[in-house]
Design a protein around this motif. Structure first.
Motif, mmCIF file in Angstrom:
data_model
loop_
_atom_site.group_PDB
_atom_site.id
_atom_site.type_symbol
_atom_site.label_atom_id
_atom_site.label_comp_id
_atom_site.label_asym_id
_atom_site.label_seq_id
_atom_site.Cartn_x
_atom_site.Cartn_y
_atom_site.Cartn_z
ATOM 1 N N ALA A 115 0.844 -1.205 0.000
ATOM 2 C CA ALA A 115 0.000 0.000 0.000
ATOM 3 C C ALA A 115 0.876 1.250 0.000
ATOM 4 C CB ALA A 115 -0.925 -0.007 1.209
ATOM 5 N N ALA A 116 1.937 1.228 0.815
ATOM 6 C CA ALA A 116 2.845 2.376 0.875
ATOM 7 C C ALA A 116 3.519 2.580 -0.477
ATOM 8 C CB ALA A 116 3.885 2.165 1.971
ATOM 9 N N LYS A 117 3.901 1.480 -1.093
ATOM 10 C CA LYS A 117 4.595 1.570 -2.375
ATOM 11 C C LYS A 117 3.657 2.076 -3.460
ATOM 12 C CE LYS A 117 8.450 -0.224 -4.550
ATOM 13 N NZ LYS A 117 9.327 -1.292 -4.983
ATOM 14 N N ALA A 118 2.428 1.576 -3.442
ATOM 15 C CA ALA A 118 1.454 2.012 -4.457
ATOM 16 C C ALA A 118 1.235 3.523 -4.367
ATOM 17 C CB ALA A 118 0.135 1.265 -4.281
ATOM 18 N N ALA A 119 1.348 4.072 -3.164
ATOM 19 C CA ALA A 119 1.144 5.518 -2.997
ATOM 20 C C ALA A 119 2.468 6.276 -3.018
ATOM 21 C CB ALA A 119 0.398 5.786 -1.692
ATOM 22 N N ASP A 120 3.561 5.582 -3.324
ATOM 23 C CA ASP A 120 4.865 6.220 -3.430
ATOM 24 C C ASP A 120 5.284 6.894 -2.117
ATOM 25 O OD1 ASP A 120 7.194 6.877 -4.701
ATOM 26 O OD2 ASP A 120 6.395 8.659 -5.714
ATOM 27 N N LEU A 121 5.154 6.151 -1.027
ATOM 28 C CA LEU A 121 5.544 6.668 0.287
ATOM 29 C C LEU A 121 6.785 5.938 0.777
ATOM 30 C CD1 LEU A 121 2.002 6.582 1.991
ATOM 31 C CD2 LEU A 121 3.201 8.632 1.157
ATOM 32 N N GLU A 167 13.309 -12.171 14.184
ATOM 33 C CA GLU A 167 13.507 -13.100 13.076
ATOM 34 C C GLU A 167 12.227 -13.245 12.254
ATOM 35 O OE1 GLU A 167 16.324 -15.760 14.069
ATOM 36 O OE2 GLU A 167 15.653 -17.358 12.732
ATOM 37 N N ALA A 168 11.089 -13.286 12.968
ATOM 38 C CA ALA A 168 9.803 -13.440 12.273
ATOM 39 C C ALA A 168 9.473 -12.188 11.459
ATOM 40 C CB ALA A 168 8.699 -13.724 13.287
ATOM 41 N N ILE A 169 9.612 -11.021 12.049
ATOM 42 C CA ILE A 169 9.204 -9.799 11.347
ATOM 43 C C ILE A 169 10.237 -9.389 10.297
ATOM 44 C CG2 ILE A 169 10.145 -8.176 13.096
ATOM 45 C CD1 ILE A 169 6.875 -7.717 11.091
ATOM 46 N N ASP A 170 11.502 -9.702 10.569
ATOM 47 C CA ASP A 170 12.547 -9.321 9.614
ATOM 48 C C ASP A 170 12.361 -9.989 8.251
ATOM 49 O OD1 ASP A 170 13.673 -7.577 11.354
ATOM 50 O OD2 ASP A 170 15.352 -8.858 11.950
ATOM 51 N N LYS A 171 11.693 -11.143 8.247
ATOM 52 C CA LYS A 171 11.418 -11.804 6.958
ATOM 53 C C LYS A 171 10.599 -10.880 6.051
ATOM 54 C CE LYS A 171 11.906 -16.622 8.144
ATOM 55 N NZ LYS A 171 11.813 -16.754 9.623
ATOM 56 N N PHE A 172 9.841 -9.975 6.669
ATOM 57 C CA PHE A 172 9.055 -9.020 5.871
ATOM 58 C C PHE A 172 9.791 -7.695 5.706
ATOM 59 C CE2 PHE A 172 6.187 -12.131 7.495
ATOM 60 C CZ PHE A 172 5.359 -12.395 6.412
ATOM 61 N N LEU A 173 10.532 -7.300 6.742
ATOM 62 C CA LEU A 173 11.211 -6.003 6.652
ATOM 63 C C LEU A 173 12.352 -6.049 5.633
ATOM 64 C CD1 LEU A 173 11.472 -4.725 10.373
ATOM 65 C CD2 LEU A 173 9.515 -4.789 8.825
ATOM 66 N N VAL A 174 13.162 -7.075 5.724
ATOM 67 C CA VAL A 174 14.401 -7.100 4.924
ATOM 68 C C VAL A 174 14.124 -6.923 3.427
ATOM 69 C CG1 VAL A 174 16.355 -8.559 4.236
ATOM 70 C CG2 VAL A 174 15.755 -8.304 6.670
ATOM 71 N N PRO A 175 13.231 -7.734 2.843
ATOM 72 C CA PRO A 175 13.033 -7.583 1.386
ATOM 73 C C PRO A 175 12.310 -6.301 0.987
ATOM 74 C CG PRO A 175 11.541 -9.243 2.278
ATOM 75 C CD PRO A 175 12.477 -8.872 3.383
ATOM 76 N N ASN A 176 11.739 -5.604 1.951
ATOM 77 C CA ASN A 176 11.043 -4.352 1.628
ATOM 78 C C ASN A 176 11.911 -3.115 1.846
ATOM 79 O OD1 ASN A 176 8.184 -4.913 0.735
ATOM 80 N ND2 ASN A 176 8.306 -6.200 2.567
ATOM 81 N N GLN A 177 13.196 -3.330 2.087
ATOM 82 C CA GLN A 177 14.094 -2.183 2.217
ATOM 83 C C GLN A 177 14.390 -1.590 0.838
ATOM 84 O OE1 GLN A 177 17.268 -2.866 5.543
ATOM 85 N NE2 GLN A 177 16.982 -4.774 4.443
ATOM 86 N N ILE A 178 14.722 -0.325 0.838
ATOM 87 C CA ILE A 178 15.054 0.355 -0.421
ATOM 88 C C ILE A 178 16.272 -0.296 -1.070
ATOM 89 C CG2 ILE A 178 16.493 2.129 0.685
ATOM 90 C CD1 ILE A 178 15.212 4.106 -1.384
ATOM 91 N N THR A 179 17.133 -0.877 -0.240
ATOM 92 C CA THR A 179 18.324 -1.556 -0.769
ATOM 93 C C THR A 179 17.965 -2.845 -1.503
ATOM 94 O OG1 THR A 179 18.522 -2.546 1.423
ATOM 95 C CG2 THR A 179 19.942 -0.663 0.952
ATOM 96 N N LYS A 180 16.728 -3.310 -1.320
ATOM 97 C CA LYS A 180 16.280 -4.539 -1.988
ATOM 98 C C LYS A 180 15.115 -4.247 -2.936
ATOM 99 C CE LYS A 180 18.691 -7.387 0.888
ATOM 100 N NZ LYS A 180 19.524 -6.327 1.509
ATOM 101 N N GLY A 181 14.963 -2.965 -3.301
ATOM 102 C CA GLY A 181 13.898 -2.620 -4.239
ATOM 103 C C GLY A 181 12.587 -2.232 -3.578
ATOM 104 N N GLY A 182 12.559 -2.221 -2.266
ATOM 105 C CA GLY A 182 11.346 -1.819 -1.550
ATOM 106 C C GLY A 182 11.407 -0.351 -1.182
ATOM 107 N N ASN A 183 10.638 0.058 -0.188
ATOM 108 C CA ASN A 183 10.628 1.479 0.144
ATOM 109 C C ASN A 183 10.911 1.811 1.610
ATOM 110 O OD1 ASN A 183 8.172 0.232 0.410
ATOM 111 N ND2 ASN A 183 6.960 2.012 -0.105
ATOM 112 N N ILE A 184 11.399 0.846 2.394
ATOM 113 C CA ILE A 184 11.831 1.173 3.760
ATOM 114 C C ILE A 184 13.144 1.942 3.664
ATOM 115 C CG2 ILE A 184 12.608 0.266 5.984
ATOM 116 C CD1 ILE A 184 11.032 -2.288 5.397
ATOM 117 N N ILE A 185 13.171 3.115 4.313
ATOM 118 C CA ILE A 185 14.415 3.893 4.289
ATOM 119 C C ILE A 185 15.060 4.033 5.664
ATOM 120 C CG2 ILE A 185 13.904 5.184 2.170
ATOM 121 C CD1 ILE A 185 13.068 7.549 3.985
ATOM 122 N N LEU A 186 14.298 3.819 6.728
ATOM 123 C CA LEU A 186 14.853 3.966 8.075
ATOM 124 C C LEU A 186 14.262 2.881 8.962
ATOM 125 C CD1 LEU A 186 14.359 7.846 8.581
ATOM 126 C CD2 LEU A 186 16.518 6.691 8.035
#
Ligand SMILES: *[C@@H]1O[C@H](CO)[C@@H](O)[C@H](O)[C@H]1NC(C)=O
Ligand SMILES: *[C@@H]1O[C@H](CO)[C@@H](O)[C@H](O)[C@H]1NC(C)=O
Ligand SMILES: *[C@@H]1O[C@H](CO)[C@@H](O)[C@H](O)[C@H]1NC(C)=O
Length: 974
Positions: A115-121, A167-186
C-alpha cells in the motif's frame, strides 16, 4: 522560566555526551556502503540522490483490520502531501504463543508495504520489540508476561524471545528495504528507551536486525525531548531524533495551550548530532483519550489546524527536516488491542479521522507539505537573525538557503497561545535590495497562526522578490507559469517579482482590490485575500505568469497532485473534498478523488491538456483562459441501503451460566500456582492472575469453591486490573455486586447466603482492559490481571486451599480457537467460548427479542441479528454502530461484526458511543452478522438503542477493498 528550562536541558545533554564518549563525529555507517541509496548530512536525508523533507505520518495496520483499506489510507497520506509513512509493528498482534507467528489475512504486513509503495511513500519501520502505541503490553505478546527475566534488558531469556520476534518480522522487513527494491528507508531500534537502559540490549537488538539483513540507517526516538540517548557509544544509532507532544493530552480543556513551542531545539540539534538531519520521529499529530474522557471531538479541537500551523512551522523554523506526525491516521483499538489508558476508538484527533475522513488539520498539513515539496531551498537552510519592528510580540525565525539567496521568515507569536491579532514589518535583505515589508498595507499575524514568508526565490522562469502571502505551490504550465499564494481572508497581501522591462508589464484581474506598481524592474502587487481564489494574469514580465491568490478556506481545497514524480510536475485543482491522484494520459488528466456534495471545481493544467476525467468518467469543463478551466462535479443521487436495526429481528440468549452454582467447571484450569513472574505481589495464594494460566485478554471467569462451616462469615477479595476494569460477583448464584478494581469485602453472609454444611461457589466475571505498557523498562507490563487477595472471613489459620479456584478465559488460551481473528478478538465469556459471536451460529432456538431491550436482564445477555448493506458502486459510506442510551444501570457491551470484536462500550464510563465498522470486515454489498454481548455490572441492565448509520457519504475513488476472511461457526474446530 523558559530560559532556565533551556539551560537545564542543555546541561543535561552535555552530561549525557561526556559520560558516553567524545562529541559525536557524524555518520558511521557500520559497514554499510556510503554510496547506498539512503545517506544524509546535517540538512537532510538523501534518498537515491534526492534531498528530502521527510514528511511522514504514523499508521498502525493492526488498527484497521481490513488490508484493502490500507491502500485507501496510503492514498490519503499521499493526497495530504506526506511522502513517508511510519509503521509500528505489534509483536503481540502476531504471536499468541511462544514460537507461534502469524502474518496471514489482516496480519499480512506485506500488504502494508504494498500500500505504501502504491502511494509512493517512503517507509519508516518501528518493530520494537517494544513499541508502546497505547497497545496491550506496549506491543509485547501476552505470553511474555510470564517471562521470568526482565524485558528490554539483555539476558538469555529475553534475548531469545526478542530474537524470535525479530527473526519473524525481519522476513518481511528485509526484502522491503530500499536496498532490496522496496521502500523502507529507516529502521528504528526499540522505542523511547531512556529509563533503566541496558546498552547490551540495544546492541543485541541492533545486531539482530543487522544479522537478519537490515541495512538501512538505524534511528532512535528519544523520549519527550532531546536527552541525548544512543547518539554515540554502544547501542547508538545512525540518525538520532526525539519525540514531542507539546500540547499534552488534556482534551478536557481543548482551548488551553499549555506549553510554548521549543525555541532551543536548533541549539540542541547542533550540540547533539550536528552531522545528522534534525529528526522528530514522533511529533504530536493529535491526542489519545482515556475511558471516561471528553471524547475525540475535544482532542480534535485541542490539537487543531491552528496548532498545526504554529507548532509544525516552529519545527521547521528550528530546522527539522524529518517529521513524523503521530498519529496521522489513528484507527481502532479493536478487540483487546488497547492498553487500559485508551478505549476502542484510537481516532486520536488525527489529520485523517478513524473512518478515513478529511479534517481541517489534514488540509492544513497538505498546505505545508505542498510548500516544502515545491520550494526546494527550504530543505537546506541555516539560521539568520531577521530584523522586524514588533519583535517583542512576534518571533521571526530566519532561514537562509545555503545554496541560493532564498530566505524564509517564519513568524509566530512569542506567546504561542496568544489570541491577539498583531501587525509587523520585516526588513528583507534580498539580492534585489532591502525592503521594509510590506511597503504598503498591513502584514498581520492572527492569534495562533504562523506564517512562512519567502524572499529572493527563483521559481520556474520567474524570480520572486518577496511575498507576504504564503506559497502553496508553483508550476510551469507550458507557455506560462502559475504560482498559488494564500493567507486568511481579508488580510492584505504584497507580492513582488522581478520584471525585465517596466514598460511592457501588464496586470489583468477582475478583482478590484488588486493594485500594482512597477519600479526599477520590480512589479509589486497589493491585494486583499479573497473569499475564494482570485486569478491575476501578468504578461510582459518574461513568460506569462498566473498568480492565484487564495483565502485560507479556499486554499484548503486546492490540491496539487503530482503527475510526474521525477520531474515534480503537478496540476492544480480546487474544490474537491479529496484529490487522491492525477495522471496525464495524452491530452487528458485523469483525477481520482472524493466529493461530499456537488462541487464546483477549477483546474489549472498545461495548455496541451484538452480534457479531464474524474474517477474514470469524463467531466465537462469550460476553458477560462491561461490554462484554467471551470466545471462542476455532480454528486449524483446515491442510495446507500442498510437495515434499520430498530426493526430488525433480534435473537436473545442469557449468557452467564458460570454465575450459577450448578455450572460444571470441571474442565477449567485449576488455579493452583504459588509462584508468578508478575510484578504484582500477591497477598494470598493460590495465584489468581489470568496470565499465569495462559489467558491474556478480554473477560475472565473465576470460580471459587469452599466448604461451608459455621465460622465463615464471608470473604474478602482484591481485584488487580487496569483502569476501567470491572468485576461482578455472585455467591451461590446470588448477585453480590459489580465493582471497580480494588478491595471489596463481603461480610455477614452467614445465616443468609453461605451454606454452613455444604459447598459454596463464588463466581466472578472480570472485565479486563488490557495490560500496562513498559514505559520505564521496569516490567510494569507484568502487572497482574486478576486477584491479589482471596480470603474467607471468620476463620483463622487459613490454608492455601481454603478456596479452590478455577479460571477460564478465551477458548484454547494461547492455542487460539480462532487464529484468523487472532489473540485479541475473543475473551472468556460463555458466548465467546461457544462461538455465539460468529456468523452462522445456529441461534434458531434462541428467544426473539428487541433492542432497545424492554426486560431487565441480569448477568450476561447476548443478542444476534443479521443485516443487509448496499453501498452503490463509486461511493464510499463509512459505517458505524452507535449506542443511544440514558440508562442509569451500569453495563458493558462487546460488539461483534461478522465475528470481529469491533467495539467495547461502557455506558457507565463513556465517552465512546459510536463504533467504526470498516469495509472489508463489513460486507457493503450483502449480509452481515451482528452479535452484541451485554454484561450487567449492576444487578440488571437493559441495552438501549443501537443504530447503524454512515458517518458520511462520499462519491469516491476509493480503491476496491476485498472482504476479509471471516470464518463462520462451522469452521470452528475446538
Ligand atoms: C495444578 O493442577 C494441575 C491440574 O489442573 C496439576 O497438573 C498440577 O500438578 C497442579 N500444580 C500444583 C502446583 O499443585
Ligand atoms: C479485606 O482486605 C482488606 C485489604 O487487605 C482489609 O483492609 C480489610 O480490612 C479486609 N476486610 C475484612 C472484613 O477483613
Ligand atoms: C455470623 O457469624 C458471626 C461471627 O461468628 C456471629 O457473631 C453472627 O451471629 C453470625 N450470624 C448468623 C446469622 O449466624
Amino acid at each position: 522560566m523558559l530560559l532556565k528550562g533551556v539551560l537545564t536541558s542543555i546541561s543535561l545533554a552535555i552530561t549525557a555526551i561526556t559520560s558516553t564518549s567524545a562529541v559525536p563525529v557524524g555518520h558511521s555507517f557500520e559497514g554499510r556502503q556510503e554510496d547506498g541509496p539512503v545517506t544524509w548530512d546535517t540538512h537532510n536525508l538523501i534518498v537515491n540522490g534526492e534531498r528530502l523533507f521527510l514528511f511522514s505520518g504514523e499508521f498502525h495496520y493492526y488498527r484497521l483490520p481490513s488490508p484493502g483499506l490500507w491502500f485507501d489510507i496510503a492514498e490519503k497520506f499521499k493526497a495530504l502531501e506526506f511522502n513517508g509513512i511510519s509503521f509500528y509493528f505489534d509483536w503481540g498482534y502476531h504471536s499468541p504463543k511462544k514460537g507461534v507467528y502469524d502474518f496471514n489475512g489482516v496480519r499480512n504486513v506485506q500488504k502494508a508495504f504494498d500500500a505504501a509503495k502504491a502511494a509512493d511513500l517512503h517507509v519508516i519501520t518501528r518493530a520494537g520489540p517494544y513499541i508502546n502505541a497505547e497497545v496491550d503490553c506496549g506491543g509485547f505478546p501476552g505470553w511474555l508476561v510470564n517471562q521470568y527475566d526482565m524485558a528490554r534488558k539483555s539476558n538469555p531469556e529475553n534475548d531469545a524471545n526478542s530474537a524470535e520476534w525479530l527473526e519473524a518480522i525481519d522476513k518481511f522487513l528485509v526484502p522491503n528495504q530500499i536496498t532490496k527494491g522496496g521502500n523502507i528507508i529507516l529502521n528504528q531500534i526499540d522505542n523511547e528507551y531512556a529509563d533503566n537502559v541496558d546498552e547490551n540490549y540495544m546492541e543485541m537488538i541492533k545486531n539482530k536486525f543487522k544479522e537478519d539483513g537490515m541495512d538501512v540507517p538505524t534511528i532512535f526516538n528519544d523520549i519527550g525531548s532531546p536527552n541525548g540517548n544512543w547518539i554515540t557509544g554502544p547501542g547508538s544509532v545512525d540518525i538520532y531524533g526525539w519525540d514531542s507532544y507539546p500540547l499534552g493530552f488534556d482534551c478536557a480543556n481543548p482551548t488551553v495551550w499549555q506549553n510554548n513551542r521549543s525555541t532551543h531545539w536548533r541549539d540542541m540539534h547542533e550540540l547533539l548530532n550536528p552531522d545528522q538531519p534534525f529528526a522528530l520521529y514522533e511529533f504530536q499529530g493529535g491526542a489519545f483519550d482515556p475511558w471516561g474522557g471528553p471524547g475525540y471531538d475535544a482532542c480534535r479541537q485541542l490539537v487543531n489546524e491552528q496548532y498545526a500551523k504554529v507548532y509544525y512551522k516552529n519545527n521547521y523554523g528550528q530546522g527539522a527536516t524529518i517529521q513524523n506526525l503521530y498519529m496521522t491516521y489513528g484507527g481502532t483499538s479493536w478487540g483487546g488491542l488497547a492498553k487500559p489508558s485508551v478505549y476502542t476508538s484510537y481516532d486520536y484527533g488525527a489529520p485523517i479521522s478513524e473512518p478515513g475522513l478529511m479534517t481541517p488539520k489534514g488540509y492544513e498539513v497538505k498546505l505545508q507539505g505542498t510548500f516544502f515539496h515545491t520550494v526546494k531551498p527550504f530543505l537546506t537552510t541555516e539560521r539568520f537573525e531577521p530584523k522586524s519592528d514588533n519583535s517583542d510580540i512576534i518571533l521571526i525565525d530566519g532561514l537562509a538557503d545555503v545554496n541560493t539567496n532564498t530566505k524564509f521568515y517564519i513568524a509566530q507569536h512569542w506567546d504561542t497561545a496568544s489570541e491577539e491579532k498583531d501587525e509587523f514589518h520585516i526588513t528583507m535583505e534580498t539580492s534585489d535590495g532591502t525592503f521594509e515589508v510590506p511597503q504598503d498595507g498591513k502584514l498581520i499575524l492572527n492569534g495562533r497562526d504562523a506564517k512562512i514568508l519567502t524572499s529572493d526565490y527563483d521559481f520556474n522562469s520567474h524570480h520572486l522578490v518577496y511575498s507576504t502571502s504564503e506559497i502553496f505551490t508553483h508550476q510551469a504550465m507550458g507557455s506560462h507559469d502559475v504560482i498559488l499564494v494564500y493567507a486568511y481572508e481579508e488580510e492584505d497581501g504584497e507580492f513582488a517579482i522581478k520584471v525585465k522591462n517596466d514598460k511592457r508589464v501588464k496586470v489583468e484581474t477582475e478583482d478590484e482590490s488588486v493594485s500594482h506598481s512597477v519600479d526599477n524592474g520590480i512589479l509589486t502587487l497589493n491585494y486583499k485575500h479573497p473569499d475564494g481564489t482570485t486569478p491575476i494574469y501578468i504578461s510582459g514580465a518574461g513568460k506569462d505568469l498566473l498568480v492565484l491568490v487564495a483565502g485560507y478556506s479556499s486554499a484548503t481545497r486546492w490540491w496539487a497532485p503530482i503527475t510526474d514524480a521525477k520531474k515534480n510536475e503537478r496540476v492544480l485543482i480546487q474544490g474537491p473534498y479529496l484529490v487522491r491522484s492525477a495522471e496525464v494520459k495524452g491530452r487528458t488528466v485523469a483525477f481520482k478523488g472524493d466529493i461530499d456534495e456537488t462541487t464546483d471545481i477549477q483546474i489549472v493544467a498545461p495548455e496541451s491538456i484538452r480534457s479531464f476525467t474524474w474517477n474514470g468518467k469524463e467531466i465537462s469543463m469550460s476553458p477560462t483562459g491561461h490554462g484554467t478551466w471551470s466545471g462542476t462535479l455532480d454528486f449524483g443521487n446515491p442510495e446507500v441501503k442498510y437495515t434499520d436495526l430498530s426493526e430488525a429481528t433480534w435473537k436473545y440468549s442469557p449468557g452467564a451460566p458460570e454465575s450459577q452454582p450448578d455450572f460444571d467447571d470441571s474442565d477449567w484450569i485449576k488455579a493452583n500456582r504459588t509462584k508468578s513472574n508478575s510484578v504484582t505481589i500477591p497477598d494470598t495464594w493460590p495465584i489468581l492472575y489470568a496470565d499465569d494460566y495462559g489467558y491474556h485478554t478480554g473477560n475472565i471467569w473465576f470460580r471459587g469453591t469452599f466448604q461451608g462451616t459455621s465460622q465463615i462469615t464471608g470473604f474478602n477479595l482484591t481485584c488487580h486490573s487496569g483502569a476501567a476494569s470491572a468485576w461482578i460477583v455472585w455467591l451461590n448464584g446470588h448477585y453480590l455486586g459489580g465493582f471497580d478494581v480494588g478491595n471489596q469485602d463481603f461480610t455477614n453472609l452467614n445465616g443468609t447466603l453461605i451454606d454452613p454444611e455444604g459447598e459454596n461457589i463464588i463466581s466472578i466475571l472480570l472485565w479486563t482492559t488490557g495490560h500496562e505498557d513498559d514505559w520505564n523498562a521496569d516490567d510494569n507490563y507484568k502487572q497482574a490481571r486478576g486477584f491479589t487477595k482471596s480470603e474467607l472471613l471468620g476463620v483463622s489459620n487459613q490454608t492455601i486451599w481454603s478456596i479452590d479456584w478455577r479460571i477460564q478465559g478465551n477458548l484454547g488460551g494461547e492455542d487460539l480457537a480462532d487464529p484468523v481473528r487472532g489473540p485479541y478478538n475473543e475473551g472468556g465469556l460463555f458466548g465467546e467460548r461457544n462461538g455465539w459471536h460468529l456468523p452462522g451460529f445456529p441461534d434458531d432456538d434462541w428467544e426473539e427479542a428487541s433492542i432497545p431491550e424492554s426486560e431487565n436482564r441480569t448477568g450476561v445477555s447476548w443478542y444476534r441479528t443479521t443485516f443487509e448493506m448496499d453501498i452503490p458502486q463509486g461511493y464510499d459510506a463509512p459505517m458505524s454502530l452507535r449506542f443511544e442510551d440514558d440508562s442509569k444501570a451500569r453495563y458493558r457491551s462487546l460488539v461483534f461484526l461478522n465475528g470481529w470484536q469491533l467495539g467495547r462500550y461502557a455506558n457507565d464510563l463513556g465517552p465512546q458511543t459510536q463504533y467504526y465498522l470498516p469495509k472489508g470486515i463489513l460486507n457493503t454489498s450483502g449480509e452481515n452478522t451482528l452479535a452484541i454481548a451485554v454484561i450487567a455490572v449492576d444487578e440488571a441492565a437493559q441495552i438501549g438503542k443501537v443504530i447503524l448509520e454512515p458517518y458520511t457519504i462520499l462519491e469516491s475513488g476509493i480503491p476496491e477493498a476485498e472482504l476479509v476472511e471471516s470464518p463462520s461457526y462451522s469452521d470452528r474446530t475446538q
